[in-house]
Design an enzyme around this catalytic site. Sequence first.
Site, PDB file in Angstrom:
ATOM      1  N   GLY A 338       0.857  -1.052   0.465  1.00  0.00           N
ATOM      2  CA  GLY A 338       0.371   0.160  -0.030  1.00  0.00           C
ATOM      3  C   GLY A 338       1.328   1.350   0.223  1.00  0.00           C
ATOM      4  O   GLY A 338       2.625   1.192  -0.357  1.00  0.00           O
ATOM      5  N   GLY A 343       4.986   7.269   1.828  1.00  0.00           N
ATOM      6  CA  GLY A 343       5.724   7.040   1.517  1.00  0.00           C
ATOM      7  C   GLY A 343       4.728   5.209   1.241  1.00  0.00           C
ATOM      8  O   GLY A 343       3.735   4.746   1.156  1.00  0.00           O
ATOM      9  N   VAL A 345       4.633   1.695   1.028  1.00  0.00           N
ATOM     10  CA  VAL A 345       4.727   0.059   1.731  1.00  0.00           C
ATOM     11  C   VAL A 345       5.227  -0.872   1.085  1.00  0.00           C
ATOM     12  O   VAL A 345       4.062  -1.365   0.356  1.00  0.00           O
ATOM     13  CB  VAL A 345       3.989   0.591   3.269  1.00  0.00           C
ATOM     14  CG1 VAL A 345       4.879  -0.865   3.613  1.00  0.00           C
ATOM     15  CG2 VAL A 345       4.098   1.266   3.329  1.00  0.00           C
ATOM     16  N   LYS A 359       9.169   0.891   3.680  1.00  0.00           N
ATOM     17  CA  LYS A 359       8.957   1.710   3.476  1.00  0.00           C
ATOM     18  C   LYS A 359       9.139   2.306   3.240  1.00  0.00           C
ATOM     19  O   LYS A 359      10.774   2.773   3.687  1.00  0.00           O
ATOM     20  CB  LYS A 359       7.580   1.977   5.459  1.00  0.00           C
ATOM     21  CG  LYS A 359       7.345   4.024   4.793  1.00  0.00           C
ATOM     22  CD  LYS A 359       6.111   4.652   6.158  1.00  0.00           C
ATOM     23  CE  LYS A 359       5.794   3.491   7.178  1.00  0.00           C
ATOM     24  NZ  LYS A 359       4.313   3.003   5.825  1.00  0.00           N
ATOM     25  N   ASP A 455      -2.140  11.750  12.941  1.00  0.00           N
ATOM     26  CA  ASP A 455      -2.539  10.232  12.191  1.00  0.00           C
ATOM     27  C   ASP A 455      -3.203   9.355  12.564  1.00  0.00           C
ATOM     28  O   ASP A 455      -2.997   8.300  11.985  1.00  0.00           O
ATOM     29  CB  ASP A 455      -1.322  10.431  11.074  1.00  0.00           C
ATOM     30  CG  ASP A 455      -1.534   9.990  10.453  1.00  0.00           C
ATOM     31  OD1 ASP A 455      -3.409  10.388   9.381  1.00  0.00           O
ATOM     32  OD2 ASP A 455      -1.064   9.635   8.583  1.00  0.00           O
TER      33      ASP A 455
END
Length: 648
Positions: A338, A343, A345, A359, A455
């Site tokens: 994903g 960035g 992964v 990542k 987040d």
Amino acid sequence: MNRWLSWWMAGLMVVVVFISMANSVTSQPRGRNSTLITYYCSVYYGRSPKYFLSNLNTTLLSLRQQLTNGSRYATARTLLNGESVWGLASCRGYVNTTECVACFNYAVDQLKVCALGNGAHIFYNDCDVRYGNNNFYAEANIRAGVVICGNTTSSQPANFRRTVDGLMSDLRTAAPRTSNYYAASTRRISDSNTTLYAIAQCNLNLSQSVCKDCLNSRYGSLDACLPSTTGRAIDNGCFMRYSNTPFFGLNQVTDITRFLDDGDSSKKRYIIGGVVGGVCLLLLVLALYLWHSRSKNRSNRRHGKITGSTAMLQGPAKYSYEDIKIATDNFSDKHRLGGGVFGEVYKGTLKDGDTVAIKKTIMASSRGKPHIDDELKIICNVHHRHLIRLLGYCNKGPFLFLVHEYMDNGSLDRFLYADKSKNLNWRQRFGIIYGTARGLAYLHEQYHVTIIHRDIKTSNILLDHEFEPKISDFGLIRLLPEDKTHITTKLAGSRDSGYVAPEYAIHGQLSEKVDTYSFGIVVLEIISGKRCHNVQGDESVGQSLLDHAWNLYDNGAHLKLVDERLNPSEYAVEDVKKIIEIALMCTQSPVSTRPAMSEVVTLLSDKSLDDMPTTRSTFLEDDIKIKVDTSISLSSDATASTVQFSGR
């Protein structure tokens, strides 16, 4: 009509509630120290009088029990069914347990005049009692105090004024430095046989600096009383009083001398000590530097590098770029898991056979490599069962590759709404809620550096093979270039996404409570199986999930939020309702009404789930008009008396 009947019935109930708490107290306790000073009533009402009165009664009972057990300062809160009630009772330091409880009993009996108002505060010489539907424990309100002067003037006005000023000044300095924020002292008035008695006291929930500010303000207001022989200055957070008549025993005097050592001699000692200490420290640092340099040179000559760790924190492992390429099959699409703000992964397999998540992100080159190293060192030393481990890293040009532990079941969002066939049962959902709360509490309060995630969302909560949650991407925001870390970018979601706390999205105000807000949204998603953007339903098209949840809560229809895929036999209805209330509590404004994540963990740990504050209203004393009728005297040493209230 039913609502008006409910309020009318509740109005009758309030008398029963307060009388039961008053313990059959029907008359004011005798003595100068039990004089009523003033009181305030809120003109606002909660949504449910039944629950408000029940919670109020429970809070007052808890306060009384604490005072009965010998405490002079008690706090309690009952937060059931959306009608939160915080309570506080404070007795002066000179009263005994019997006097303290008697003062509290009478205060509670008198406060029945406030009926169903959702807040009240009453002051006596011996005590004050307050309750309200918001957390007011840290309030001092140093601009809204009241000063009450006696109506007898000293026969020696100059000497009296000078003595009072000196004594009260000493008490305002000493009280914040004592362990219980209380000091009592006496002073003989020069050329007189008269002794002056005085006290200063702050609420224990205040910080020392706030206590000091509050007492400074009250000290200044008492000047208006002089040369009156009695004076009292009160505020939400502190109390000062002086009188030429004894109101505490001479054996109850505080030795304030040791709290007043702020003179020039003391300052000189501090200066001299500081200079000597500074010189010694400089010499010590110089000696350590020379020793370290010599040791470093010897070590370099012997080994060609430093073999010992020079920092408390151990840094992450360093991988070569070739290792990363081999692990991900040169970043092939079949290994891609994903991507997002931080960035792409990829799933990778290291040389030792370990499966990891790698990542690939842009390095914040403008901040410099030392900054990156320091941040990675902080992140990789986070060890918690509900936080993703950073195993190592690699830099190549502008790119930074972060190697994390791999989670078999991927991210939480896949199980909530990406693939409806991948359902989570109630036990798994609660475990994810609880584990996420514990992880955030660790980042906020238990790690040696406070880390605010900023987040929190379902895609950043990963699940292992047993569906245990682990939070990812914490601390990574500090690794991004400066131009990508502001809230106006896609970072930390967006204002439309519904995850971001309004004070952060609009004003950029950052605190741990930003994560608390996002956690509340995630809990609603876990319970409902719906995205936070909007809800599709008969009456909720276009609504955010949060607004939809609040509307259901206001109508007592909590369970309509629950994901239809959940088997009702798997959960207790009351538990689900209370967890929904926890989520709503986490999204409240202002920020101060949201709990810390450690408090959320405590609430979730409680099998009875009793303490759930979910209310958007607040008790604001600025919205109350106070009119004092000084024509009626309640005692021989008071000029204030009847207080009436009206809304603006």
